[in-house]
Design an enzyme around this catalytic site. Structure first.
Site, PDB file in Angstrom:
ATOM      1  N   ASP A 232      39.261 -41.116 -91.603  1.00 25.95           N
ATOM      2  CA  ASP A 232      40.161 -42.212 -91.271  1.00 25.95           C
ATOM      3  C   ASP A 232      39.443 -43.495 -90.956  1.00 25.95           C
ATOM      4  O   ASP A 232      38.350 -43.506 -90.427  1.00 25.95           O
ATOM      5  CB  ASP A 232      40.934 -41.896 -89.975  1.00 25.95           C
ATOM      6  CG  ASP A 232      42.027 -40.902 -90.203  1.00 25.95           C
ATOM      7  OD1 ASP A 232      42.450 -40.755 -91.342  1.00 25.95           O
ATOM      8  OD2 ASP A 232      42.425 -40.276 -89.213  1.00 25.95           O
TER       9      ASP A 232
ATOM     10  N   ARG B  18      48.487 -35.520 -85.646  1.00 25.22           N
ATOM     11  CA  ARG B  18      47.806 -35.459 -86.937  1.00 25.22           C
ATOM     12  C   ARG B  18      46.332 -35.063 -86.803  1.00 25.22           C
ATOM     13  O   ARG B  18      45.694 -34.731 -87.799  1.00 25.22           O
ATOM     14  CB  ARG B  18      47.969 -36.769 -87.719  1.00 25.22           C
ATOM     15  CG  ARG B  18      47.352 -37.956 -87.054  1.00 25.22           C
ATOM     16  CD  ARG B  18      47.646 -39.235 -87.805  1.00 25.22           C
ATOM     17  NE  ARG B  18      46.975 -39.295 -89.107  1.00 25.22           N
ATOM     18  CZ  ARG B  18      45.672 -39.446 -89.272  1.00 25.22           C
ATOM     19  NH1 ARG B  18      44.874 -39.546 -88.212  1.00 25.22           N
ATOM     20  NH2 ARG B  18      45.142 -39.505 -90.462  1.00 25.22           N
TER      21      ARG B  18
END
Ligand code: 9D3
Length: 253
Positions: free
Chosen positions: A173, A158
């Site tokens: 994130d 990812r």
């Protein structure tokens, strides 16, 4: 990675475990979009003899079995034909604890070979001669390295540019900036007598932004104080914490 396809090779006694993994969600999209090229090698295919034995009893005695070095070494040679560049990492309870910085480091390579152990472990000579690093996914005991390899691949893939839809969703994130994320809400506005915070419906983007940053900080304080202890606080974050301290002081006065 030089913006090509990352070769990801897994050496395992249970290659079938990876079939559904390559075949779903973001990983599947990354495969289809040629962001990653997955190769799974069955260690047993490279074991000798009619019975293709991959394990044996430990020298010195003791319970459990040890993975033989030959099938692993032949499997790795096969892997290196397909994935010429990239580190060979062993999933092992003795490895370095996997974290977001290590995921970032691995994501910048063109290739990655992951070796999954089973049984009590692998013959140390294979580790000494062929393994560049060992990775653990946490302080708990698994039955083998396969789930660890999937965890590592999931976290790494990812981070490859173009894998996630939004170009910077990996950048904001949790952990990449050292704070937990703010709470998320979607419709309906009231669910089981519980309403979405008014500010999120206000349309005031500056207020929304401030609310998100403040609640991210406070929920990190409550849920993961260890993360805050490691962090260099911005002056705005200090202000937020001081404000909360005043509120708490008033409550206990
Ligand atoms: C009886 C001693 N055990 C050490 C705690 C031996 C042992 C347990 C589990 C040897 C291998 C395994 C299998 N685990 C993995 O292959 C593994 C693992 C893990 O158990 N915990 C966290 N990360 C990982 S990565 C691979």
């Amino acid at each position: 990675m030089a913006d090509g396809t990352m070769n990801v090779c897994v050496l395992t006694l249970f290659p079938e475990l990876f079939d559904p993994f390559w075949d779903h969600g973001i990983i599947r999209r990354a495969v289809q979009g040629q962001k990653i090229n997955p190769v799974t090698i069955n260690i047993r295919d490279h074991a000798k003899g009619r019975h293709r034995v991959t394990d044996d009893r430990p020298y010195g005695g003791g319970c459990g079995m040890v993975m033989k070095p030959e099938p692993l070494t032949v499997s790795l040679a096969e892997a290196k034909k397909k994935v010429p560049s990239g580190a060979t990492m062993l999933l092992s309870p003795q490895g370095k604890r996997f974290d977001q910085p290590l995921a970032q480091t691995l994501a910048s390579a063109d290739g990655l070979i992951l070796v999954c152990g089973r049984y009590e472990g692998v013959d140390e000579r294979f580790v000494d001669q062929h393994v560049d690093g060992e990775i653990s996914i946490g302080d708990f005991v698994l039955t083998g390295g396969e789930l660890g390899a999937m965890v590592v691949i999931d976290a790494v893939v990812r981070l490859i540019p173009g894998v996630l839809g939004n170009a910077d969703s990996a950048g904001s994130d949790t952990f990449s900036d050292g704070l937990l994320e703010h709470a998320h809400y979607t419709r309906p506005p009231t669910f089981e007598d519980d309403s979405v915070p008014d500010v999120l419906l206000s349309g005031n983007h500056q207020a929304i932004d401030r609310w998100r940053r403040e609640t991210a900080l406070i929920r990190t304080l409550f849920k993961r104080p260890d993360l805050l202890a490691q962090r260099d606080l911005s002056s705005q974050e200090r202000e937020t914490l001081v404000k909360w301290r005043r509120d708490i002081d008033r409550l206990i006065a």
